[in-house]
Design an enzyme around this catalytic site. Structure first.
Site, PDB file in Angstrom:
ATOM      1  N   SER A  85      17.455 -21.391 -13.069  1.00  0.00           N
ATOM      2  CA  SER A  85      17.062 -20.020 -12.846  1.00  0.00           C
ATOM      3  C   SER A  85      16.709 -19.275 -14.122  1.00  0.00           C
ATOM      4  O   SER A  85      16.189 -18.170 -14.087  1.00  0.00           O
ATOM      5  CB  SER A  85      18.200 -19.275 -12.150  1.00  0.00           C
ATOM      6  OG  SER A  85      19.358 -19.206 -12.997  1.00  0.00           O
ATOM      7  N   LYS A  88      18.884 -13.095 -20.613  1.00  0.00           N
ATOM      8  CA  LYS A  88      18.647 -13.373 -19.199  1.00  0.00           C
ATOM      9  C   LYS A  88      19.113 -12.154 -18.407  1.00  0.00           C
ATOM     10  O   LYS A  88      20.167 -11.573 -18.693  1.00  0.00           O
ATOM     11  CB  LYS A  88      19.412 -14.629 -18.766  1.00  0.00           C
ATOM     12  CG  LYS A  88      19.166 -15.030 -17.314  1.00  0.00           C
ATOM     13  CD  LYS A  88      19.839 -16.352 -16.976  1.00  0.00           C
ATOM     14  CE  LYS A  88      19.597 -16.762 -15.530  1.00  0.00           C
ATOM     15  NZ  LYS A  88      20.181 -18.078 -15.195  1.00  0.00           N
ATOM     16  N   SER A  98      20.605 -24.707 -14.493  1.00  0.00           N
ATOM     17  CA  SER A  98      19.694 -23.618 -14.826  1.00  0.00           C
ATOM     18  C   SER A  98      19.473 -23.371 -16.309  1.00  0.00           C
ATOM     19  O   SER A  98      18.661 -22.527 -16.661  1.00  0.00           O
ATOM     20  CB  SER A  98      20.165 -22.322 -14.170  1.00  0.00           C
ATOM     21  OG  SER A  98      20.127 -22.443 -12.771  1.00  0.00           O
TER      22      SER A  98
END
Length: 476
Positions: free
Chosen positions: A163, A90, A187
């Site tokens: 996210s 990420k 998330s």
């Protein structure tokens, strides 16, 4: 992109194997890390123009890492189950020399000057790092207006979750074999539910935050997204543990998650609040929960009726946004408002609200948060895990998501089972457990006592021996 059907896992090609199966092939010499890395990079090149999961692909360094892994394994220096396995990060985990933007325009193209602790640990385990995965701006609720958001590989008209959107899309589409992720309000769990994956949000502090972009320091949980609970156990074991570079990282030793995940679950107690779980839940969600409960019972676990402190949970949902906003305002103080024109409207509004909250109001939130944590701790004196949905509604279309700004009730429902466990810091495991509508995946959530990720992985692995939801893959 057209709707994508699933294929049977039994005929899954290499790119749809789980990490555990790939690791066994690599160790046995049946496949080379170089061969796998090349195939992954080719697949990214072919598919990610439509899926948009990667912010940055690091092909040259990935091939070098694969060549090193192959040479080490040939030489008898096998490091473990991540050795030679292609993973991705990420884009809030800094990687030295690689642009790490955290979904922002502000940091786009700026190379990191050091590795996050998680990255160092994955390197030590011998993983091959394919690149940085796209995410919403600053890990909040919306992608920056200048960034093309990742698309759900099951159906491009559906939400990917936020996210950790890129982490989920790449793992589901066969563009990596697992990914790092973070969870501040949901998330890891939303993206996993939306794309049919397994994800673990560990206890707060179980994984070091050193070298990560911060959204809200006391709410940010570093974790992983994977294709199975056993894969998640391998990944978590590699990245967890104390870190002298992060004084908030917990000092507790890291269990042998991989071994513990294989233990039988007979006798474990799973708490269920039928009223809380059913409050406003649609028929698909209710059917999924009932089926999952039966699976656990068949495996020998005991279902324990209980009452979750639902009113406190509802208050925590209301408190989460201002709490997160205050901490985000602190995290961005060096660039906001001084460089406010580089921010998207959603994150900028969050920072403004955080700067406006009074000290007494913030203290009231902290006191309520402490009380909720204590009440949830008390639940686990009588159970080993708590079963809930990830969200009380069927998978959301992008059209439905576009209306969230005018539907506070829908936002609260979406957060009902997620953000309160970021407030309390308890570990959560998300598992694919059903489908609804146009065959879109759905997920359940298991919650355990703080530092008891092992029980979650144990339950998750057992559930996945008895079900096949985690074996569904989007095509191609």
């Amino acid at each position: 992109m057209e709707n994508i059907k699933q294929n049977p896992a039994a005929t899954a090609p290499f790119h749809h194997l789980d990490l555990t199966a790939l690791a066994a092939l690599i160790r046995a010499g049946d496949v080379s890390p170089v061969e796998i890395a090349q195939a992954q990079l080719q697949r990214i090149d072919e598919l990610d123009g439509a899926l948009r999961s990667y912010a940055c692909v690091t092909a040259a360094s990935a091939l070098r890492e694969a060549e090193t892994a192959a040479a080490e394994i040939r030489g008898g220096r096998y490091r473990g189950p991540l050795h030679g396995v292609p993973l991705a990060l990420k884009d809030l985990f800094r990687r030295k020399g690689v642009p790490t933007a955290a979904g922002t325009a502000l940091h786009r193209g700026v190379p990191a000057d050091h590795d996050a602790t998680v990255v160092r640990r994955l390197r030590k385990a011998g993983a091959v790092l394919l690149g940085q995965l796209q995410m919403s701006e600053g890990a909040y609720s919306d992608h920056h207006p200048d960034i093309d958001a990742p698309r759900n590989p099951w159906n491009a008209g559906y939400w990917t979750g936020i996210s950790s959107s890129g982490s989920a899309v790449a793992t589901a589409a066969g563009l990596c074999f697992g990914a790092t992720a973070s969870d501040t309000g949901g998330s890891i769990r939303w993206p996993c539910a939306a794309t049919g994956l397994t994800g673990i949000k560990p206890t707060w502090g179980r994984v070091s935050r050193h070298g990560t972009f911060e959204l809200a320091a006391s709410l940010d949980h570093m974790g992983v997204i994977a294709r199975s609970a056993r894969d998640a156990a391998i990944l978590l074991e590699a990245i967890a543990g104390p870190d002298p570079l992060d004084p908030t990282a917990l000092q507790a030793p890291v269990p042998d998650y991989t071994r513990l995940a294989a233990a039988p679950v007979a006798g474990l107690r799973i708490g269920v609040d039928a009223d809380w779980n059913g409050d406003g839940a649609d028929p698909c969600t209710q059917a999924m929960l009932a089926a999952a409960a039966h699976v656990f019972q068949d495996l020998g676990a005991t279902l324990v009726p209980l009452r979750f402190p639902a009113a406190d949970g509802e208050q925590a949902v209301r408190d989460w946004a201002p709490h997160c906003a205050v901490e985000a305002a602190v995290a961005h103080a060096g660039t906001y408002p001084s460089r406010g024109n580089a921010y998207g409207p959603v994150l900028a509004a969050v920072l403004e609200s955080g700067r406006a909250l009074s000290g007494p109001d913030y203290q009231r939130i902290l006191l309520r948060r402490m009380a909720l944590r204590g009440k949830v701790d008390a639940l686990f004196t009588g159970i080993d895990a708590l079963l809930t949905p990830v969200q009380p509604m069927a998978p959301l279309t992008l059209h439905a998501i576009s209306t969230l700004g005018t539907q506070p009730g829908l936002v609260a429902a979406l957060q009902r089972y997620t953000c309160l466990f970021d407030m309390t810091g308890h570990p959560c495991l998300t598992l694919p457990a059903g489908q609804c509508g146009a065959g879109m995946p759905m997920g359940i959530q298991l919650v355990a006592a703080r530092l008891d990720e092992a029980t979650l992985l144990q339950l998750g692995a057992a559930f996945q021996t008895a079900t096949q939801w985690h074996l569904r893959r989007p095509l191609p």
